[in-house]
Design an enzyme around this catalytic site. Structure first.
Site, PDB file in Angstrom:
ATOM      1  CG  ASN A   4       2.023   0.785   3.817  1.00 39.41           C
ATOM      2  OD1 ASN A   4       1.969  -0.716   3.548  1.00 39.41           O
ATOM      3  ND2 ASN A   4       3.109   1.120   3.628  1.00 39.41           N
ATOM      4  N   GLY A   5      -0.452  -0.923   5.987  1.00 42.21           N
ATOM      5  CA  GLY A   5       0.176  -2.166   6.815  1.00 42.21           C
ATOM      6  C   GLY A   5      -0.975  -3.242   7.713  1.00 42.21           C
ATOM      7  CD1 TRP A  27      -0.573  -6.100  -3.506  1.00 43.39           C
ATOM      8  CD2 TRP A  27      -0.263  -6.552  -1.391  1.00 43.39           C
ATOM      9  NE1 TRP A  27      -0.493  -7.582  -3.583  1.00 43.39           N
ATOM     10  CE2 TRP A  27      -0.096  -7.734  -2.035  1.00 43.39           C
ATOM     11  CE3 TRP A  27      -0.854  -6.737   0.300  1.00 43.39           C
ATOM     12  CZ2 TRP A  27      -0.315  -9.392  -1.763  1.00 43.39           C
ATOM     13  CZ3 TRP A  27      -0.883  -8.217   0.597  1.00 43.39           C
ATOM     14  CH2 TRP A  27      -0.246  -9.190  -0.023  1.00 43.39           C
ATOM     15  CD  GLU A  58       7.974 -10.673 -10.376  1.00 39.95           C
ATOM     16  OE1 GLU A  58       7.880  -9.763  -9.771  1.00 39.95           O
ATOM     17  OE2 GLU A  58       9.320 -11.652 -10.642  1.00 39.95           O
ATOM     18  NE  ARG A  67       4.447   1.495  -0.589  1.00 37.86           N
ATOM     19  CZ  ARG A  67       5.629   1.139   0.496  1.00 37.86           C
ATOM     20  NH1 ARG A  67       6.881   1.123  -0.046  1.00 37.86           N
ATOM     21  NH2 ARG A  67       5.549   0.826   1.249  1.00 37.86           N
ATOM     22  CE  LYS A  96      10.599  -2.782  -7.989  1.00 34.07           C
ATOM     23  NZ  LYS A  96      11.238  -3.881  -8.478  1.00 34.07           N
ATOM     24  CB  CYS A 107      -0.854  -0.384   1.411  1.00 37.40           C
ATOM     25  SG  CYS A 107      -1.581  -1.598   1.329  1.00 37.40           S
ATOM     26  CE  LYS A 165      12.092 -10.156 -12.537  1.00 36.52           C
ATOM     27  NZ  LYS A 165      13.307 -10.392 -11.659  1.00 36.52           N
ATOM     28  CG  HIS A 218      17.625 -36.699  -9.514  1.00 34.03           C
ATOM     29  ND1 HIS A 218      18.191 -38.101  -9.221  1.00 34.03           N
ATOM     30  CD2 HIS A 218      18.838 -36.237 -10.319  1.00 34.03           C
ATOM     31  CE1 HIS A 218      18.988 -38.070  -9.328  1.00 34.03           C
ATOM     32  NE2 HIS A 218      19.870 -36.859 -10.061  1.00 34.03           N
ATOM     33  CD  GLU A 269      15.764 -12.677 -11.529  1.00 36.67           C
ATOM     34  OE1 GLU A 269      15.304 -13.237  -9.615  1.00 36.67           O
ATOM     35  OE2 GLU A 269      15.014 -11.379 -11.048  1.00 36.67           O
TER      36      GLU A 269
HETATM   37  O1  M6R Z   1      12.337  -5.653  -2.091  1.00 37.27           O
HETATM   38  P1  M6R Z   1      13.514  -7.034  -2.043  1.00 37.27           P
HETATM   39  O2  M6R Z   1      14.628  -6.889  -2.948  1.00 37.27           O
HETATM   40  O3  M6R Z   1      13.611  -7.336  -0.303  1.00 37.27           O
HETATM   41  O4  M6R Z   1      11.667  -7.940  -2.022  1.00 37.27           O
HETATM   42  C1  M6R Z   1      12.137  -9.223  -2.389  1.00 37.27           C
HETATM   43  C2  M6R Z   1      11.327  -9.899  -3.479  1.00 37.27           C
HETATM   44  O5  M6R Z   1       9.956  -9.074  -3.605  1.00 37.27           O
HETATM   45  C3  M6R Z   1      11.385  -9.306  -4.624  1.00 37.27           C
HETATM   46  O6  M6R Z   1      13.195  -9.139  -4.924  1.00 37.27           O
HETATM   47  C4  M6R Z   1      10.092 -10.099  -5.544  1.00 37.27           C
HETATM   48  O7  M6R Z   1      10.974 -11.247  -6.268  1.00 37.27           O
HETATM   49  C5  M6R Z   1       9.974  -9.395  -7.254  1.00 37.27           C
HETATM   50  N1  M6R Z   1       8.919  -8.455  -7.487  1.00 37.27           N
HETATM   51  C6  M6R Z   1      10.854  -9.660  -7.597  1.00 37.27           C
HETATM   52  O8  M6R Z   1      10.736  -9.373  -9.531  1.00 37.27           O
END
Ligand code: M6R
Length: 614
Positions: free
Chosen positions: A100-101, A74, A494, A27, A609, A2, A491, A510, A487
């Site tokens: 926010n929280g 969010w 997501e 956010r 984010k 948020c 990507k 395996h 990674e």
């Molecule tokens: O701000 P942070 O690096 O701690 O965030 C960690 C994850 O939430 C963040 O890397 C998330 O996996 C991304 N959306 C990946 O692209």
């Protein structure tokens, strides 16, 4: 998650709030709202959907106040709908809040308020909080500041809040615990926001509230900061913002993600600037240097992180173990914090976090600190919570990353980890001067190699067109590039919602190999270093089962080219640097696939984010 924003001054509040919400939308973006405070009363608009939907809904509404607050959500408690959207109003209609929280004990407070005759319209914890504030204000006949303070002392959980009273158009009260809150200080005006981006064009001066602090922001007066717990006045430092408008705009790119992918030569360079002096063979990192004895004596380094930052941590494990010969463990922060980990005084715990606000990573660090470990932070956001609680640390200097999918922050994290591993390796005597110098020199050439890797864009786009309708994908790599595979898969899933898995290539046999058929695209990182021959064998195994191979190879490669359906060439480099270069085409691929599938690249569904709830 948020985002909250607020304004009090002599300008029109509405455009500042709406633009601020757009900048904070990373956010959370499942609903949005604002409230303006006029002498005649409050004007509140809120809606399920994005900030543009809010703007639509606000058409025709009176929008000329010079005090107001806004929110982009969010969802945690209650589905995204108009009613659950913020702001929330108290029962007597006087108080409004954005939050926010999470208020963890909201059920207990709700029961208490029910018994006092309060009613609730939403499913949110936030509506409970604003009514608790009203309850104290009315029952104890308190001013807003004291009522907020009383209420916050009863709350368990995390919050950044801004509260207004319809009876007072000169004041906003804010508070923070666990969720960030910045106050921009202008000339006779104040801005409130979850980060400084909403007010960067208006002022460079900001106060960052510390956990457990609240502030009364009054027109024409100095901001008064106090401790929530005991009402003690605090004299906050005013920080000068290093952020400028250009950094948080798209700069001609269609999406932030594409802009950020293309910024990597610069962001990696900025991360090394002033630190790496390749000709002199010097790496300057005060955070490491000031604690070198501790690092030298460390029996173990534990890296805690989430998501992409966790993948960076895995590469860090290879780098630090190889170059500095210190044992490294990499933990998901969310698991680490709840499993009573064994931590000794000689352990060093490194948190990696782009935002510096990830709730699990923050909690894992706090736990490590309590158990006596030395804690180190690798963060991108300057002044973030993790950066502030650590004993020492290094910023990544990637610049603001706004696309939810992390790209430039990842490669900047890899750059910092490489610098740390090299510095420790040198000072522990594990690296010969010759190897150290040669790796330092090569590291200094990485930005220009990344520039070359970005030239794969056209071929990657063609490959994306071929595989954009895949339902599943596998990503394989070995050694340093096993995390690259993880990674790459993250990507893709997501932002394009294609199911993708990353595996160490040798693990195929395996289990996962059962998934291979002619419809399965398999992305293999097959650079000419490390376990190249072994990866070639893994490719053969997939080929024999009709899988489609898309290989990221070193330029000039012949062997894999003969086997693969498609190859993407990246510049020649040492294995240590290959995750940086191999990630570039994988980022581009996920970007193009997502665009071709019509997905919202910068704001993928269900995500935010900055994950400030556990
Ligand atoms: O701000 P942070 O690096 O701690 O965030 C960690 C994850 O939430 C963040 O890397 C998330 O996996 C991304 N959306 C990946 O692209």
């Amino acid at each position: 998650m948020c985002g909250i924003v607020g304004y009090i001054g002599s300008r029109e509040a509405y455009p500042i709030i709406i633009n601020g919400l757009k900048r904070l939308e990373y956010r959370g973006y499942d609903s949005a709202g604002f409230v303006l405070n006029y002498p005649e009363g409050l004007e509140m608009v809120k809606t399920k959907g994005k900030v543009v939907d809010l703007e639509d809904k606000a058409q025709g509404v009176k929008l000329h106040a010079n005090i107001g607050v806004g929110h982009t959500r969010w969802a945690t408690h209650g589905v995204p709908n108009d009613i659950n959207s913020h702001p929330h109003m108290s029962n007597n209609g006087n108080l409004v809040i954005v939050h926010n929280g999470i208020i963890e004990n909201y059920e207990a407070i709700k029961i208490k308020l029910y018994s006092e005759g309060y009613v609730f319209h939403s499913e949110t914890d936030t509506e409970v909080l604003v009514n608790l504030i009203e309850y104290f204000k009315e029952k104890e006949n308190l001013n807003l500041t004291d009522a907020v303070r009383y209420a916050l002392t009863e709350v368990i959980g995390a919050f950044a809040i801004a509260v207004m009273d319809s009876q007072n158009t000169d004041e906003i009260v804010v508070g923070r615990l666990g969720s960030p809150l910045a106050i921009g200080i202008g000339e006779d005006e104040f801005f409130i926001a979850s980060d400084a981006s909403p007010f960067v064009e208006f002022t460079k001066d900001a106060i960052y509230l510390e956990d457990g602090e609240m502030a009364t922001i009054k027109r024409g007066e100095k901001v008064k900061v106090r401790k929530i717990v005991d009402n003690k006045e605090v004299h906050p430092s005013i920080h000068e913002l290093q952020l400028d408008l250009e950094q948080i705009e798209k700069g001609g790119y269609e999406h932030f993600m594409l802009k950020e992918i293309n910024e990597q030569p610069k962001s990696i360079h900025d991360t090394m600037r002033g630190r790496l002096l390749p000709d002199e063979g010097i790496i300057k990192m005060a955070g490491i240097w000031d604690h070198m004895e501790r690092f030298k004596k460390a029996k173990r380094i534990i890296i805690v992180a989430c998501g992409t930052s966790w993948h960076a941590g895995l590469v860090g494990e290879y780098l630090i173990e190889e170059l500095a010969r210190i044992p490294v463990e990499v933990e998901y922060a969310s698991e680490f914090r709840y499993r009573n980990p064994i931590i000794n005084k000689n352990d060093i715990v490194i948190a990696i976090s782009q935002s510096g606000e990830t709730a699990d990573t923050l909690a894992a660090l706090k736990l490590a600190k309590e158990k006596g470990a030395f804690i180190y932070g690798i963060c991108n956001v300057v002044g973030s919570s993790i950066a502030r609680i650590t004993d020492a640390g290094s910023y990544t200097h990637a610049g603001p990353e706004i696309g939810v999918a992390s790209t430039k922050a990842f490669t900047a994290q890899l750059t910092i980890l490489t610098l740390i591993a090299l510095k420790l390796g040198k000072h522990k005597g594990n690296l010969s001067n010759e190897r150290f110098m040669s790796l330092c020199y090569e590291l200094s050439t990485i930005p220009s190699k990344v520039e070359k890797a970005l030239n794969t864009n056209d071929i990657v786009k063609k490959i994306s067109e071929i595989y954009k309708d895949a339902e599943n994908a596998l990503y394989l790599g070995r050694g340093y590039n096993f995390p690259t595979a993880l990674e790459g898969a993250l990507k893709l899933k997501e932002i394009s919602y294609i199911h993708a898995e990353g595996y160490p290539a040798a693990e195929m046999k395996h289990g996962p190999i059962a998934l291979i058929d002619e419809n399965m695209p398999v992305f293999v990182i097959a650079i000419n270093k490390g376990h190249y021959e072994k990866v070639v064998s893994n490719i053969q195994e997939i080929k024999s089962r009709s899988g489609q191979i898309i290989a990221v190879v070193t330029e000039g490669d012949k062997q894999v080219r003969d086997l693969a359906d498609h190859v993407i060439e990246i510049p020649e480099c040492s294995e240590e640097f290959s995750p940086i270069l191999a990630s570039i085409p994988l980022q581009l691929l996920s970007y193009h696939v997502a665009v071709m599938r019509g997905c919202n690249v910068d704001q993928p569904r269900n995500l935010a984010k900055s994950v400030t709830v556990e």
